[in-house]
Design an enzyme around this catalytic site. Sequence first.
Site, PDB file in Angstrom:
ATOM      1  N   PHE A 150      -6.383   0.152   5.395  1.00 36.75           N
ATOM      2  CA  PHE A 150      -5.788  -0.791   4.448  1.00 36.75           C
ATOM      3  C   PHE A 150      -6.224  -0.376   3.052  1.00 36.75           C
ATOM      4  O   PHE A 150      -7.385  -0.561   2.665  1.00 36.75           O
ATOM      5  CB  PHE A 150      -6.203  -2.236   4.712  1.00 36.75           C
ATOM      6  N   ASP A 235     -12.530   5.085  -0.478  1.00 37.71           N
ATOM      7  CA  ASP A 235     -12.055   3.779  -0.935  1.00 37.71           C
ATOM      8  C   ASP A 235     -13.154   2.762  -0.666  1.00 37.71           C
ATOM      9  O   ASP A 235     -13.290   2.247   0.439  1.00 37.71           O
ATOM     10  CB  ASP A 235     -10.764   3.419  -0.192  1.00 37.71           C
ATOM     11  N   LYS A 264     -12.219  -4.940  -6.744  1.00 39.05           N
ATOM     12  CA  LYS A 264     -12.727  -6.236  -6.293  1.00 39.05           C
ATOM     13  C   LYS A 264     -13.993  -6.677  -7.026  1.00 39.05           C
ATOM     14  O   LYS A 264     -13.920  -7.218  -8.115  1.00 39.05           O
ATOM     15  CB  LYS A 264     -12.909  -6.246  -4.780  1.00 39.05           C
TER      16      LYS A 264
END
Length: 410
Positions: A150, A235, A264
């Site tokens: 994801f 990531d 984030k």
Amino acid sequence: MTPPPAEDARAATESYISSSDAHSAHNYHPLPVVVATADGAWMTDVEGRRYLDMLAGYSALNFGHGNRRLIEAAKAQLERVTLTSRAFHHDRFADFCTELAELCGMEMVLPMNTGAEAVETAVKTARKWGYRVKGVPDGRARIVVASDNFHGRTTTIVSFSTDPEARADFGPYTPGFDIVPYGDLAALRDAVTEDTVAVLLEPIQGEAGVLVPPPGYLTGVRELTRERNVLFMADEIQSGLGRTGRTFACEHEGVVPDVYVLGKALGGGVVPVSAVVSSEEVLGVFRPGEHGSTFGGNPLACAVALEVIAMLRTGEFQKRAAELGDHLHAELGLLAGAGKVAQVRGRGLWAGVDIDPSHGTGREISEKLMDRGVLVKDTHGSTIRIAPPLVISKEDLDWGLDQLRAVLGA
């Protein structure tokens, strides 16, 4: 303030949800709670009920809700300047890039806003590096990714997703990606060709259910990519910035990738901030006009992110995540050992808990926990994710785990 009568409060919740359902696209299926205020690891809804946040905005809120250091940094910058675009310099940009590069042990930063933007930027970076530096023939660059990944929801990113919900009906898809099983070094080695410019991986797969790769996997990826002159792009949007007990999840195997993709928690839960961080050789391939973002690296984002970086430099949040994470996984391990959950995975203050079907689906368990004052979120039907803010107290963490035990009948 005197709370409203229960029937009036419930009516307010239902009104908010009904209005939301009527006027917003149904691309999310939130739990039926309407948050009004939050502080630290706790949130309060419009009815005045308090909830322990055990999701932390998918790790965007590593430092908790309303963290005073971050709020004060934002307020101070709000009074000065919030946006210039990259058409002009501003006085927070150089410090942000310098300090983030130093935190990562890298040389250069390309700032963006959202995680998906950062991943898109990493893809463009890898391709341009492949053509300009590695010498791959034009139009032939390929990137190897892992199944169950994801990395975001743009059309390019869902082109290399294996999740039908994320991918279906969004074609035609972007070519140039090779998908291999996560954790399978042999498959990865077979997939790398002379046209491969990068391997893009999550050191821990979050959306897939907090999947931790086999020991030695990241080390093997690093060795293979170095051997074949391929970029290793990590990531760390969810796994990075303290969540796993280290600044970066790659550190658990002593691995330094060629490229960090961050987001984030970099914005402290205050503003969206993301970045691609790498060496001058890699990010130096860009020239003016080839990539950009109006809001990327804006003064407000830089001010908040600089405070995040300063907080991470102390090591206190990483240490807290490691210590409380050990406790979290020990307690969840007891539930697994007693047969109350099927499996537990994760690292630091991050866990994926597979619910035995006899207790209900992940969604049903999330709703039962909500009724007991704990907020988590399900993924892929049978799994709930636990990722509280790193500022949570041990007492509150234990209380949250008590509610999970009660829901599971433990």
